[in-house]
Design an enzyme around this catalytic site. Structure first.
Site: not given
Ligand code: TTP
Ligand code: MG
Length: 359
Positions: A15, A110
């Site tokens: 991820d 991911e």
């Molecule tokens: P995530 O993997 O949930 O979050 P992230 O990569 O930003 O942070 P982490 O280090 O905790 O993994 O989501 C991946 C991408 O998806 C995120 O960068 C932006 C997008 N996203 C949205 O557009 N809306 C949302 O509600 C979420 C959770 C993510």
């Molecule tokens: Mg992420």
């Protein structure tokens, strides 16, 4: 005495860290080291994600802009650039494909990888995960976190435990204790509502959950109850499902009675074109080749196709081609009982190969 011969799978969950925000900081040095939120800048906008610098203030995903401002007044709102994220997404998938073909992307950033058998003949999944992390860093200048275990459930939870730039390995022998200590709200597949319901029942950790029988869990949580029962005992045989690459997209109709009349055939073809085009639009996937297929009243199959250099996204163009193909095919039949259209050389297929379509 018989040895434990159970063969465990090797599953990695990768991820990306603060994905959209990290891409923005990579591409614009002025944003580095600063609290940024991607999206959420407009009047009613909500954030997609936030940089780690912003997370310290409690800024997160799906937050309205005004709330973000309250939490972190110096926040910088950056508009999203989905094309840039998509490009990275394809880059990391190509890296995964060097190791295994059993890849199940869960989203842009991911994926699960089954590396039980892998292209490197490497027995140690942790080493593979480290190599993948290194290649992602070198080739995208971005970091990710990895979870390594014998099942999807634990690998997914593990990847989140040492963010950013982390790796967490949970061996089969550690799984039971790991799950007993785990708060249920961290369980993958347990939403906020379920977690609250569990907590109301006195279930805060895996150990609490284990006190309930399968029947009791089914009574309270329906079908998911038996899933929870198994999962808290480390039982999760769900396979990593490799995405099937679509080679074609099409529809066909078998007619109620054989058609001879040219006008009637064209009428049917018109309807097929409508449905076919709607299907392409819905899939947001277009092809460079259109194939017309007809089955004659004598059960002979005739196909005619035409390819273009560009993706056929224009309905009128598709119609023109379909008519032309029908005209060619008509020389070979008296009456037909089936007619269909297919698009191939699809956009999605080429993207999987790593080419970005220009049309
Ligand atoms: P995530 O993997 O949930 O979050 P992230 O990569 O930003 O942070 P982490 O280090 O905790 O993994 O989501 C991946 C991408 O998806 C995120 O960068 C932006 C997008 N996203 C949205 O557009 N809306 C949302 O509600 C979420 C959770 C993510
Ligand atoms: Mg992420």
């Amino acid at each position: 005495m018989e040895k434990d011969t159970k063969k465990y799978r090797k599953i990695i969950h990768i991820d990306m860290d603060a994905f959209f925000a990290s891409v923005e900081q990579r591409d614009n040095p002025e944003l580095r080291g600063k609290p940024i939120a991607v999206g959420g800048g407009g009047k009613r906008g909500v954030t997609t994600t936030a940089s780690y610098e912003a997370r310290k203030y409690g800024v997160g995903s799906a937050m309205p802009g005004y709330k973000v401002k309250e939490l972190c007044p110096q926040i910088i709102f950056v508009p999203p650039r989905f094309d840039a994220y998509k490009e990275v997404s394809m880059q990391i998938r190509r890296i995964f494909a060097r190791y295994t073909d059993i890849i199940e992307p869960l989203s842009f950033d991911e994926a699960f990888l089954d590396v039980t058998e892998n292209k490197m003949q490497e027995a140690i999944a942790t080493d593979l995960a480290l190599r993948i992390k290194k290649e992602i860093r070198e080739e995208t200048q971005l970091t990710c976190s990895a979870g390594v275990s014998y099942c999807k459930f634990i690998a997914k939870i593990a990847s989140d435990m040492n963010k950013p730039d982390g790796i967490t390995v949970i061996k089969p022998s550690q799984a039971i204790i790991f799950l007993e200590q785990l708060p249920v709200k961290k369980f993958f597949g347990v939403g906020k509502v379920t977690a609250r319901k569990m907590e109301a029942m006195g279930i805060f950790t895996g150990a609490d959950l284990k006190k309930y029988s399968k029947i009791e869990l089914a009574q309270n949580f329906g079908k998911s109850g038996s899933f929870y029962f198994d999962i808290v005992r480390g039982i999760d045989d769900r396979p990593v499902r490799a995405e099937r690459i679509r080679r074609s997209l099409g529809i066909e109709t078998t007619l109620n009675n054989d058609l001879e009349d040219q006008h009637e055939i064209v009428e049917v073809l018109d309807k097929i074109i409508d449905k076919f085009f709607a299907r392409l639009q819905k899939a947001d996937n277009y092809g460079r080749t259109i194939t017309l297929k007809v089955k004659t009243s004598e059960f002979k199959t005739i196909t005619r196709s035409r390819s273009e250099e560009y993706y056929l996204k224009d309905k009128n163009k598709i119609k023109e081609i379909a008519y032309q193909l029908l005209e060619q095919a008509m020389r070979e039949f008296e009456a037909i009982r089936l007619i269909g259209l297919t698009a191939s050389k699809l956009q999605s297929e080429e993207e999987e190969d790593g080419q970005i379509s220009l049309f």
